[in-house]
Design a protein around this motif. Structure first.
Motif, PDB file in Angstrom:
ATOM      1  N   TRP A 178       2.693   5.097  -5.392  1.00  0.00           N
ATOM      2  CA  TRP A 178       2.260   6.489  -5.177  1.00  0.00           C
ATOM      3  C   TRP A 178       2.929   7.013  -3.915  1.00  0.00           C
ATOM      4  O   TRP A 178       2.939   6.328  -2.883  1.00  0.00           O
ATOM      5  CB  TRP A 178       0.734   6.550  -5.027  1.00  0.00           C
ATOM      6  CG  TRP A 178       0.151   7.926  -5.178  1.00  0.00           C
ATOM      7  CD1 TRP A 178      -0.282   8.517  -6.326  1.00  0.00           C
ATOM      8  CD2 TRP A 178      -0.076   8.897  -4.137  1.00  0.00           C
ATOM      9  NE1 TRP A 178      -0.755   9.779  -6.075  1.00  0.00           N
ATOM     10  CE2 TRP A 178      -0.638  10.044  -4.742  1.00  0.00           C
ATOM     11  CE3 TRP A 178       0.154   8.919  -2.754  1.00  0.00           C
ATOM     12  CZ2 TRP A 178      -0.985  11.189  -4.020  1.00  0.00           C
ATOM     13  CZ3 TRP A 178      -0.183  10.059  -2.025  1.00  0.00           C
ATOM     14  CH2 TRP A 178      -0.751  11.176  -2.668  1.00  0.00           C
ATOM     15  N   TYR A 217      -0.415  15.083   1.997  1.00  0.00           N
ATOM     16  CA  TYR A 217      -1.685  15.803   2.147  1.00  0.00           C
ATOM     17  C   TYR A 217      -1.483  16.818   3.266  1.00  0.00           C
ATOM     18  O   TYR A 217      -0.816  16.528   4.269  1.00  0.00           O
ATOM     19  CB  TYR A 217      -2.823  14.846   2.517  1.00  0.00           C
ATOM     20  CG  TYR A 217      -3.381  14.068   1.350  1.00  0.00           C
ATOM     21  CD1 TYR A 217      -4.445  14.555   0.598  1.00  0.00           C
ATOM     22  CD2 TYR A 217      -2.851  12.833   1.000  1.00  0.00           C
ATOM     23  CE1 TYR A 217      -4.965  13.843  -0.477  1.00  0.00           C
ATOM     24  CE2 TYR A 217      -3.363  12.107  -0.085  1.00  0.00           C
ATOM     25  CZ  TYR A 217      -4.421  12.617  -0.806  1.00  0.00           C
ATOM     26  OH  TYR A 217      -4.934  11.905  -1.871  1.00  0.00           O
ATOM     27  N   ALA A 274      -4.776  11.581  -7.845  1.00  0.00           N
ATOM     28  CA  ALA A 274      -5.266  11.100  -6.544  1.00  0.00           C
ATOM     29  C   ALA A 274      -6.438  11.945  -6.048  1.00  0.00           C
ATOM     30  O   ALA A 274      -6.697  13.030  -6.573  1.00  0.00           O
ATOM     31  CB  ALA A 274      -4.132  11.154  -5.531  1.00  0.00           C
ATOM     32  N   ILE A 277      -9.623  14.559   1.800  1.00  0.00           N
ATOM     33  CA  ILE A 277      -9.923  13.414   2.664  1.00  0.00           C
ATOM     34  C   ILE A 277     -10.373  13.959   4.021  1.00  0.00           C
ATOM     35  O   ILE A 277      -9.611  14.672   4.688  1.00  0.00           O
ATOM     36  CB  ILE A 277      -8.679  12.510   2.831  1.00  0.00           C
ATOM     37  CG1 ILE A 277      -8.246  11.948   1.458  1.00  0.00           C
ATOM     38  CG2 ILE A 277      -8.958  11.393   3.819  1.00  0.00           C
ATOM     39  CD1 ILE A 277      -6.944  11.192   1.471  1.00  0.00           C
ATOM     40  N   LYS A 314     -11.248   9.879   8.165  1.00  0.00           N
ATOM     41  CA  LYS A 314     -11.652   8.984   7.062  1.00  0.00           C
ATOM     42  C   LYS A 314     -10.423   8.412   6.352  1.00  0.00           C
ATOM     43  O   LYS A 314      -9.393   9.081   6.224  1.00  0.00           O
ATOM     44  CB  LYS A 314     -12.519   9.729   6.041  1.00  0.00           C
ATOM     45  CG  LYS A 314     -13.798  10.299   6.614  1.00  0.00           C
ATOM     46  CD  LYS A 314     -14.767   9.193   7.008  1.00  0.00           C
ATOM     47  CE  LYS A 314     -16.030   9.781   7.627  1.00  0.00           C
ATOM     48  NZ  LYS A 314     -16.861   8.777   8.294  1.00  0.00           N
ATOM     49  N   GLY A 315     -10.597   7.185   5.844  1.00  0.00           N
ATOM     50  CA  GLY A 315      -9.509   6.542   5.111  1.00  0.00           C
ATOM     51  C   GLY A 315      -8.293   6.324   6.005  1.00  0.00           C
ATOM     52  O   GLY A 315      -8.333   6.602   7.216  1.00  0.00           O
ATOM     53  N   VAL A 316      -7.224   5.835   5.406  1.00  0.00           N
ATOM     54  CA  VAL A 316      -6.006   5.605   6.184  1.00  0.00           C
ATOM     55  C   VAL A 316      -5.381   6.951   6.560  1.00  0.00           C
ATOM     56  O   VAL A 316      -4.913   7.151   7.687  1.00  0.00           O
ATOM     57  CB  VAL A 316      -4.996   4.749   5.380  1.00  0.00           C
ATOM     58  CG1 VAL A 316      -3.807   4.377   6.244  1.00  0.00           C
ATOM     59  CG2 VAL A 316      -5.662   3.487   4.823  1.00  0.00           C
ATOM     60  N   CYS A 317      -5.434   7.893   5.610  1.00  0.00           N
ATOM     61  CA  CYS A 317      -4.832   9.215   5.849  1.00  0.00           C
ATOM     62  C   CYS A 317      -5.535   9.957   6.973  1.00  0.00           C
ATOM     63  O   CYS A 317      -4.893  10.471   7.906  1.00  0.00           O
ATOM     64  CB  CYS A 317      -4.877  10.043   4.565  1.00  0.00           C
ATOM     65  SG  CYS A 317      -3.877   9.367   3.229  1.00  0.00           S
ATOM     66  N   HIS A 362     -10.947   2.313   3.993  1.00  0.00           N
ATOM     67  CA  HIS A 362      -9.841   2.664   3.089  1.00  0.00           C
ATOM     68  C   HIS A 362     -10.404   3.377   1.851  1.00  0.00           C
ATOM     69  O   HIS A 362     -11.407   2.952   1.276  1.00  0.00           O
ATOM     70  CB  HIS A 362      -9.091   1.396   2.661  1.00  0.00           C
ATOM     71  CG  HIS A 362      -8.150   1.610   1.517  1.00  0.00           C
ATOM     72  ND1 HIS A 362      -8.448   1.253   0.215  1.00  0.00           N
ATOM     73  CD2 HIS A 362      -6.919   2.185   1.471  1.00  0.00           C
ATOM     74  CE1 HIS A 362      -7.439   1.580  -0.563  1.00  0.00           C
ATOM     75  NE2 HIS A 362      -6.496   2.137   0.165  1.00  0.00           N
ATOM     76  N   ILE A 363      -9.750   4.462   1.460  1.00  0.00           N
ATOM     77  CA  ILE A 363     -10.188   5.215   0.281  1.00  0.00           C
ATOM     78  C   ILE A 363      -9.308   4.786  -0.893  1.00  0.00           C
ATOM     79  O   ILE A 363      -8.088   5.013  -0.876  1.00  0.00           O
ATOM     80  CB  ILE A 363     -10.086   6.738   0.522  1.00  0.00           C
ATOM     81  CG1 ILE A 363     -10.976   7.142   1.709  1.00  0.00           C
ATOM     82  CG2 ILE A 363     -10.466   7.506  -0.737  1.00  0.00           C
ATOM     83  CD1 ILE A 363     -10.681   8.526   2.256  1.00  0.00           C
ATOM     84  N   CYS A 398      -7.954   5.443  -4.116  1.00  0.00           N
ATOM     85  CA  CYS A 398      -7.726   6.393  -5.215  1.00  0.00           C
ATOM     86  C   CYS A 398      -7.386   5.604  -6.470  1.00  0.00           C
ATOM     87  O   CYS A 398      -7.664   6.034  -7.574  1.00  0.00           O
ATOM     88  CB  CYS A 398      -6.597   7.352  -4.869  1.00  0.00           C
ATOM     89  SG  CYS A 398      -6.981   8.442  -3.491  1.00  0.00           S
ATOM     90  N   GLU A 426      -0.220   0.088   2.238  1.00  0.00           N
ATOM     91  CA  GLU A 426      -0.069   1.539   2.403  1.00  0.00           C
ATOM     92  C   GLU A 426       0.557   1.874   3.758  1.00  0.00           C
ATOM     93  O   GLU A 426       0.392   1.128   4.723  1.00  0.00           O
ATOM     94  CB  GLU A 426      -1.482   2.143   2.314  1.00  0.00           C
ATOM     95  CG  GLU A 426      -1.568   3.640   2.444  1.00  0.00           C
ATOM     96  CD  GLU A 426      -2.929   4.180   1.963  1.00  0.00           C
ATOM     97  OE1 GLU A 426      -3.772   3.387   1.485  1.00  0.00           O
ATOM     98  OE2 GLU A 426      -3.134   5.393   2.091  1.00  0.00           O
ATOM     99  N   ASP A 465       1.878   9.969   2.634  1.00  0.00           N
ATOM    100  CA  ASP A 465       1.144   8.753   2.282  1.00  0.00           C
ATOM    101  C   ASP A 465       1.908   8.013   1.184  1.00  0.00           C
ATOM    102  O   ASP A 465       2.285   8.627   0.176  1.00  0.00           O
ATOM    103  CB  ASP A 465      -0.252   9.149   1.780  1.00  0.00           C
ATOM    104  CG  ASP A 465      -1.071   7.954   1.318  1.00  0.00           C
ATOM    105  OD1 ASP A 465      -0.775   6.817   1.731  1.00  0.00           O
ATOM    106  OD2 ASP A 465      -2.025   8.162   0.543  1.00  0.00           O
ATOM    107  N   ASP A 496       1.802   4.402  -1.183  1.00  0.00           N
ATOM    108  CA  ASP A 496       1.022   3.235  -1.600  1.00  0.00           C
ATOM    109  C   ASP A 496       1.904   2.280  -2.395  1.00  0.00           C
ATOM    110  O   ASP A 496       2.764   2.715  -3.165  1.00  0.00           O
ATOM    111  CB  ASP A 496      -0.124   3.660  -2.528  1.00  0.00           C
ATOM    112  CG  ASP A 496      -1.230   4.392  -1.799  1.00  0.00           C
ATOM    113  OD1 ASP A 496      -0.949   4.940  -0.723  1.00  0.00           O
ATOM    114  OD2 ASP A 496      -2.354   4.416  -2.312  1.00  0.00           O
TER     115      ASP A 496
HETATM  116  N1  SME Z   1      -5.726   5.410   0.390  1.00  0.00           N
HETATM  117  C1  SME Z   1      -5.768   6.672   1.080  1.00  0.00           C
HETATM  118  C2  SME Z   1      -6.237   7.776   0.168  1.00  0.00           C
HETATM  119  C3  SME Z   1      -5.137   8.512  -0.517  1.00  0.00           C
HETATM  120  S1  SME Z   1      -4.544   7.716  -1.861  1.00  0.00           S
HETATM  121  O1  SME Z   1      -4.033   6.411  -1.473  1.00  0.00           O
HETATM  122  C4  SME Z   1      -3.384   8.576  -2.643  1.00  0.00           C
HETATM  123  C5  SME Z   1      -6.661   6.589   2.308  1.00  0.00           C
HETATM  124  O2  SME Z   1      -7.340   5.576   2.517  1.00  0.00           O
HETATM  125  O3  SME Z   1      -6.676   7.540   3.065  1.00  0.00           O
END
Ligand code: SME
Length: 158
Positions: free
Chosen positions: A52, A56, A75, A79, A83-86, A107-108, A110, A117, A133, A135
């Motif tokens: 991916w 964003y 996806a 976000i 929060k999450g990696v992004c 980690h989010i 999707c 990532e 981003d 993946d």
């Molecule tokens: N894994 C990401 C979310 C976006 S998706 O991977 C496309 C995160 O933890 O922010």
């Protein structure tokens, strides 16, 4: 008229040098950031075996990131900051490399197929306005070479 893209075989650095020339040309020919993001996703998708690839965009009013141009499966659309990696890369204003997403708290996912990532900020006057981003379906895909080259690509989008 754009020329067909033929993937280049070589080391990771050589592959990046190859796409960098293409991306530089694209960004010099077009000033619209969304159009350039869309084509950058396509060029990276053709060259690298990543799962991916996408952008964003910072939604300041909502204090979250909203999905932009991407290549790959459906996806998450939003976000939150931090929060999450992004959201973490946005908050820290720095590139975040995650060798194993199961080891990154918050980690989010999707997609359950994503295993590692990298998230790279895009800046305007030093402030993050978007993130790139990427993946991978494999562990430990991204390293310092990716950080350097994807950072250069991110800087080309203005
Ligand atoms: N894994 C990401 C979310 C976006 S998706 O991977 C496309 C995160 O933890 O922010």
């Amino acid at each position: 008229m754009a020329e067909d893209f033929i993937p280049f075989e070589g080391t990771k650095t050589e592959q990046y040098e190859y796409v960098l020339a293409q991306i530089e040309a694209l960004c010099m020919a077009e000033s619209n950031a969304i159009a350039n993001m869309a084509n950058i996703c396509a060029v990276l998708r053709e060259q690298f075996p990543w799962f991916w690839i996408g952008f964003y965009l910072v939604d300041t009013a909502a204090n979250n990131l909203v999905l932009g141009p991407f290549q790959g499966p459906l996806a998450c659309t939003r976000i939150p900051f931090g929060k999450g990696v992004c959201g973490t890369a946005w908050k820290r204003n720095e590139t975040v490399v995650v060798p194993d997403v199961t080891q990154f708290e918050g980690h989010i996912a999707c997609s359950s197929l994503s295993q590692s990532e990298i998230v790279v900020p895009l800046r305007r006057n030093g402030a993050v306005w978007a993130i790139l981003d990427i993946d991978s379906e494999h562990l430990n895909t991204f390293d310092e070479t990716d950080t350097q080259y994807l950072g250069r690509i991110a800087d080309m989008i203005i």
